[in-house]
Design a protein around this motif. Structure first.
Motif, PDB file in Angstrom:
ATOM      1  N   TYR A   1       0.579 -13.910  10.954  1.00 40.37           N
ATOM      2  CA  TYR A   1       1.621 -14.344  10.312  1.00 40.37           C
ATOM      3  C   TYR A   1       1.250 -13.503   8.523  1.00 40.37           C
ATOM      4  O   TYR A   1       1.483 -14.984   8.564  1.00 40.37           O
ATOM      5  CB  TYR A   1       3.188 -14.519  10.895  1.00 40.37           C
ATOM      6  N   LEU A   2       1.546 -12.753   8.390  1.00 43.54           N
ATOM      7  CA  LEU A   2       1.376 -12.812   7.067  1.00 43.54           C
ATOM      8  C   LEU A   2       2.555 -12.276   6.015  1.00 43.54           C
ATOM      9  O   LEU A   2       3.125 -11.434   6.600  1.00 43.54           O
ATOM     10  CB  LEU A   2      -0.249 -11.327   6.287  1.00 43.54           C
ATOM     11  N   ASN A   3       3.807 -12.503   5.189  1.00 41.64           N
ATOM     12  CA  ASN A   3       4.977 -12.873   4.773  1.00 41.64           C
ATOM     13  C   ASN A   3       4.432 -12.533   3.044  1.00 41.64           C
ATOM     14  O   ASN A   3       4.146 -13.379   2.592  1.00 41.64           O
ATOM     15  CB  ASN A   3       5.733 -13.309   4.557  1.00 41.64           C
ATOM     16  N   GLN A   4       3.850 -11.409   2.492  1.00 34.41           N
ATOM     17  CA  GLN A   4       3.878 -10.868   0.597  1.00 34.41           C
ATOM     18  C   GLN A   4       4.723 -10.144   0.980  1.00 34.41           C
ATOM     19  O   GLN A   4       4.331  -8.694   1.168  1.00 34.41           O
ATOM     20  CB  GLN A   4       2.667 -10.606   0.618  1.00 34.41           C
ATOM     21  N   SER A   5       5.724 -10.249   0.831  1.00 40.47           N
ATOM     22  CA  SER A   5       7.933  -9.105   0.373  1.00 40.47           C
ATOM     23  C   SER A   5       7.938  -8.670   1.388  1.00 40.47           C
ATOM     24  O   SER A   5       8.608  -8.039   0.903  1.00 40.47           O
ATOM     25  CB  SER A   5       6.656  -8.685  -0.862  1.00 40.47           C
ATOM     26  N   ASN A   6       6.864  -8.518   2.806  1.00 39.68           N
ATOM     27  CA  ASN A   6       7.623  -7.924   3.796  1.00 39.68           C
ATOM     28  C   ASN A   6       6.896  -8.417   5.089  1.00 39.68           C
ATOM     29  O   ASN A   6       5.604  -9.704   4.799  1.00 39.68           O
ATOM     30  CB  ASN A   6       6.981  -6.528   3.873  1.00 39.68           C
ATOM     31  N   GLY A   7       7.504  -8.739   5.851  1.00 40.92           N
ATOM     32  CA  GLY A   7       6.917  -9.322   7.472  1.00 40.92           C
ATOM     33  C   GLY A   7       5.364  -8.698   7.876  1.00 40.92           C
ATOM     34  O   GLY A   7       5.342  -6.901   8.142  1.00 40.92           O
ATOM     35  N   GLN A   8       4.016  -8.919   8.481  1.00 44.38           N
ATOM     36  CA  GLN A   8       3.247  -8.776   8.482  1.00 44.38           C
ATOM     37  C   GLN A   8       2.424  -9.638  10.654  1.00 44.38           C
ATOM     38  O   GLN A   8       2.047 -10.272   9.761  1.00 44.38           O
ATOM     39  CB  GLN A   8       2.411  -7.855   7.952  1.00 44.38           C
ATOM     40  N   TYR A   9       2.456  -8.748  10.689  1.00 43.09           N
ATOM     41  CA  TYR A   9       2.199  -9.739  12.033  1.00 43.09           C
ATOM     42  C   TYR A   9       0.504  -9.073  12.547  1.00 43.09           C
ATOM     43  O   TYR A   9       0.730  -7.836  12.923  1.00 43.09           O
ATOM     44  CB  TYR A   9       3.078  -9.424  13.433  1.00 43.09           C
ATOM     45  N   GLU A  10       0.000  -9.515  13.595  1.00 49.05           N
ATOM     46  CA  GLU A  10      -1.443  -9.505  14.210  1.00 49.05           C
ATOM     47  C   GLU A  10      -1.055  -9.965  15.396  1.00 49.05           C
ATOM     48  O   GLU A  10      -1.199 -11.458  15.541  1.00 49.05           O
ATOM     49  CB  GLU A  10      -2.518  -9.154  13.276  1.00 49.05           C
ATOM     50  N   ILE A  11      -1.244  -9.011  16.091  1.00 47.72           N
ATOM     51  CA  ILE A  11      -2.064 -10.125  17.675  1.00 47.72           C
ATOM     52  C   ILE A  11      -3.041  -9.303  18.572  1.00 47.72           C
ATOM     53  O   ILE A  11      -3.008  -8.325  18.454  1.00 47.72           O
ATOM     54  CB  ILE A  11      -0.301 -10.023  18.250  1.00 47.72           C
TER      55      ILE A  11
END
Length: 180
Positions: free
Chosen positions: A74-84
């Protein structure tokens, strides 16, 4: 004095270290990495990252193992980004002396990206110089002295390929837990 200290340490290690047969043992390998950063900037407010993975496998009669599991980022850098996605690791325990093994491995994962940007990430890693010592019935200590990593990532914004290999004079230490 040094001689007696070394003798005492060796005696304690011998008293508390006894191994089990590795074949038939089950292995769980889990990682958790959390990075929370607050920036005082007009452009980027926060940079938060959570990475988690778990692998489960069983040591076969020839001391090889194949572990399957999954990875979540999970990466939150002004927006949520997910990898699974799924992950796999293959390794072998090569006996050097009693309870000390050379334990190289190779593994990887395929991650689907979701959020404001969608894409795909393929990761692979290997460590040819990883040593394991069977300390107790269920615990193995590990030390790695080099690794190779590859990451290919493509999404709506960019395509990136990273290749990294290092043979280092420092080590990464870890613990394995096995159970029957």
């Amino acid at each position: 004095m040094k001689k007696y200290t070394l003798l005492l340490i060796t005696f304690l290690i011998c008293q508390f270290s006894y191994g089990q047969d590795l074949p038939g043992s089950k292995i769980i390998n889990a990682n958790l990495n959390i990075n929370l950063t607050t920036l005082n900037s007009d452009y980027i407010n926060n940079y938060n990252q959570v990475q988690a993975s778990i692998l489960y496998g069983k040591v076969k009669e020839n001391n090889k193992y194949l572990a399957f599991g999954g990875t979540f980022n999970y990466l939150n850098q002004s927006n949520g980004q997910y990898e699974i996605g799924p992950a796999v690791q293959f390794g072998k325990f090569l006996p050097i002396i009693e309870k000390l093994y050379l334990a190289p491995y190779i593994g990887g994962s395929v991650l689907v990206q979701a959020g404001n940007v969608s894409g795909l990430s393929v990761q692979a890693s290997a460590s040819p110089l990883r040593f394991m010592y069977h300390l107790k019935t269920h615990f193995l200590l590990t030390a790695s002295f080099g690794s190779a990593n590859m990451n290919f990532q493509t999404n709506d914004l960019y395509t990136a390929f990273n290749l990294n290999a290092a043979l280092s004079n420092n080590a990464a230490f870890g613990v394995f837990y096995t159970f029957k």
